[in-house]
Design a protein around this motif. Structure first.
Motif, PDB file in Angstrom:
ATOM      1  N   SER A 138       0.838  -1.208   0.000  1.00 38.36           N
ATOM      2  CA  SER A 138       0.000   0.000   0.000  1.00 38.36           C
ATOM      3  C   SER A 138       0.869   1.252   0.000  1.00 38.36           C
ATOM      4  O   SER A 138       0.591   2.230  -0.716  1.00 38.36           O
ATOM      5  N   ALA A 139       1.935   1.240   0.808  1.00 38.82           N
ATOM      6  CA  ALA A 139       2.838   2.390   0.877  1.00 38.82           C
ATOM      7  C   ALA A 139       3.519   2.628  -0.468  1.00 38.82           C
ATOM      8  O   ALA A 139       3.697   3.782  -0.889  1.00 38.82           O
ATOM      9  N   LEU A 140       3.904   1.544  -1.160  1.00 44.78           N
ATOM     10  CA  LEU A 140       4.516   1.674  -2.480  1.00 44.78           C
ATOM     11  C   LEU A 140       3.552   2.334  -3.460  1.00 44.78           C
ATOM     12  O   LEU A 140       3.931   3.259  -4.203  1.00 44.78           O
ATOM     13  N   ILE A 141       2.300   1.895  -3.477  1.00 47.07           N
ATOM     14  CA  ILE A 141       1.306   2.482  -4.378  1.00 47.07           C
ATOM     15  C   ILE A 141       1.054   3.944  -4.012  1.00 47.07           C
ATOM     16  O   ILE A 141       0.947   4.815  -4.886  1.00 47.07           O
ATOM     17  N   ARG A 142       0.988   4.221  -2.731  1.00 45.45           N
ATOM     18  CA  ARG A 142       0.738   5.597  -2.282  1.00 45.45           C
ATOM     19  C   ARG A 142       1.877   6.529  -2.698  1.00 45.45           C
ATOM     20  O   ARG A 142       1.632   7.645  -3.155  1.00 45.45           O
ATOM     21  N   ARG A 143       3.115   6.072  -2.565  1.00 45.72           N
ATOM     22  CA  ARG A 143       4.265   6.902  -2.963  1.00 45.72           C
ATOM     23  C   ARG A 143       4.252   7.172  -4.467  1.00 45.72           C
ATOM     24  O   ARG A 143       4.593   8.270  -4.920  1.00 45.72           O
ATOM     25  N   ALA A 144       3.864   6.159  -5.245  1.00 54.18           N
ATOM     26  CA  ALA A 144       3.912   6.293  -6.688  1.00 54.18           C
ATOM     27  C   ALA A 144       2.745   7.109  -7.250  1.00 54.18           C
ATOM     28  O   ALA A 144       2.880   7.742  -8.304  1.00 54.18           O
ATOM     29  N   THR A 145       1.616   7.101  -6.539  1.00 54.60           N
ATOM     30  CA  THR A 145       0.407   7.727  -7.092  1.00 54.60           C
ATOM     31  C   THR A 145      -0.075   8.939  -6.310  1.00 54.60           C
ATOM     32  O   THR A 145      -0.839   9.750  -6.850  1.00 54.60           O
ATOM     33  N   GLY A 146       0.328   9.037  -5.045  1.00 54.23           N
ATOM     34  CA  GLY A 146      -0.185  10.112  -4.201  1.00 54.23           C
ATOM     35  C   GLY A 146      -1.595   9.861  -3.712  1.00 54.23           C
ATOM     36  O   GLY A 146      -2.206  10.748  -3.099  1.00 54.23           O
ATOM     37  N   LEU A 147      -2.108   8.652  -3.929  1.00 55.37           N
ATOM     38  CA  LEU A 147      -3.475   8.312  -3.543  1.00 55.37           C
ATOM     39  C   LEU A 147      -3.492   7.513  -2.243  1.00 55.37           C
ATOM     40  O   LEU A 147      -2.596   6.710  -1.991  1.00 55.37           O
ATOM     41  N   GLU A 148      -4.531   7.712  -1.452  1.00 58.68           N
ATOM     42  CA  GLU A 148      -4.723   6.919  -0.248  1.00 58.68           C
ATOM     43  C   GLU A 148      -5.471   5.642  -0.597  1.00 58.68           C
ATOM     44  O   GLU A 148      -6.405   5.656  -1.394  1.00 58.68           O
ATOM     45  N   LEU A 149      -5.070   4.537   0.002  1.00 60.32           N
ATOM     46  CA  LEU A 149      -5.713   3.257  -0.237  1.00 60.32           C
ATOM     47  C   LEU A 149      -6.524   2.833   0.979  1.00 60.32           C
ATOM     48  O   LEU A 149      -6.240   3.271   2.087  1.00 60.32           O
ATOM     49  N   PRO A 150      -7.538   1.958   0.763  1.00 64.86           N
ATOM     50  CA  PRO A 150      -8.287   1.464   1.916  1.00 64.86           C
ATOM     51  C   PRO A 150      -7.422   0.603   2.805  1.00 64.86           C
ATOM     52  O   PRO A 150      -6.460  -0.012   2.313  1.00 64.86           O
TER      53      PRO A 150
END
Length: 253
Positions: A241-253
């Motif tokens: 989740s942290a990897l996706i957040r860093r790459a996209t700037g989006l918050e995940l559930p």
């Protein structure tokens, strides 16, 4: 206009920024789903055929290797680790060879059945070199030594379970979401997956959460509890989740 890198790959359609991560196109996707006949009420049990994801050494490992081998170039050297009969070692060595890279495998000895011996022999055919130690600790020590000695090695973790590798299994969940929406199968209450190093279970759980699907992931332990456990799975969910957040700037559930 649809980004050609994103088209047909649900993870990139959800998160176009992730298409900047190097990915080797090793798998034939999406993998089909099939009802299992004579397994209780008709249509009550389905299987997702990841075994046909590649002509040789198919299976769920190919999904993580698409990302883990994404930056590999012809002539590069790959290092990985696993048990003597590890299907992960086989898959890594075979798919790295497709990219023109060589693989060095360091394995530990364990009790073997006939299938394990076949897997070990096939893996050795695709590896540039294989070292088998008596214990996991001995294998880990040799891995550290080799990584210190050769900084240019592409390191592939045991089972391919890392935040980067887990992205492939997040995509598997989003792929299944699309198949459900297209009517290929009904919405399942549970999805059962093996729990070894945790990447598959973690990616599926995170992917279902992203898609808003209330599907329970049942992780069936196939390895020692010290490595195959819920703590590891939830740790991979958080780090991916942290990897996706860093790459996209989006918050995940």
């Amino acid at each position: 206009m649809t980004d050609p890198e994103s088209s047909g790959f649900p993870l990139f359609e959800y998160f176009p920024a992730l298409a900047r991560i190097p990915r080797a196109r090793l798998a034939t996707l999406p993998t089909p789903v099939e009802a299992v006949p004579d397994a209780g009420p008709a249509g009550s049990l389905w299987i997702k055929r990841d075994d046909v994801s590649a002509r040789v050494a198919g299976g769920n490992k190919v999904r993580s290797l698409e990302f883990l081998l994404g930056a590999v170039q012809p002539g590069d050297r790959v290092l990985t680790i696993g048990g003597e009969g590890s299907t992960h070692v086989l898959a890594t060595a075979y798919h790295a060879s497709r990219l023109g890279a060589t693989t060095r495998a360091i394995r530990w000895h364990h009790d073997m059945n006939p299938v394990g011996r076949v897997v070990a022999a096939r893996a050795a055919e695709y590896c540039d070199g294989v070292t088998t130690t008596r214990t996991f600790a001995g294998t880990a020590a040799r891995v550290i030594w080799r990584r210190v000695r050769d900084r240019k090695l592409h390191w592939i973790p045991m089972g391919g379970s890392s935040p980067l590798g887990t992205l492939g299994h997040v995509n598997a969940a989003l792929e299944l979401e699309r198949q459900i929406a297209d009517g290929a199968l009904p919405l399942p209450a549970r999805v059962v997956a093996p729990l070894g190093t945790g990447g598959t279970a973690a990616g599926l759980a995170l992917g279902f959460a992203i898609a808003g699907l209330r599907i329970q992931v049942v992780a069936a332990r196939i390895g020692p509890r010290i490595g195959a456990n819920g703590r590891r799975v939830f740790g991979l969910i958080r780090s991916t989740s942290a990897l996706i957040r860093r790459a996209t700037g989006l918050e995940l559930p």
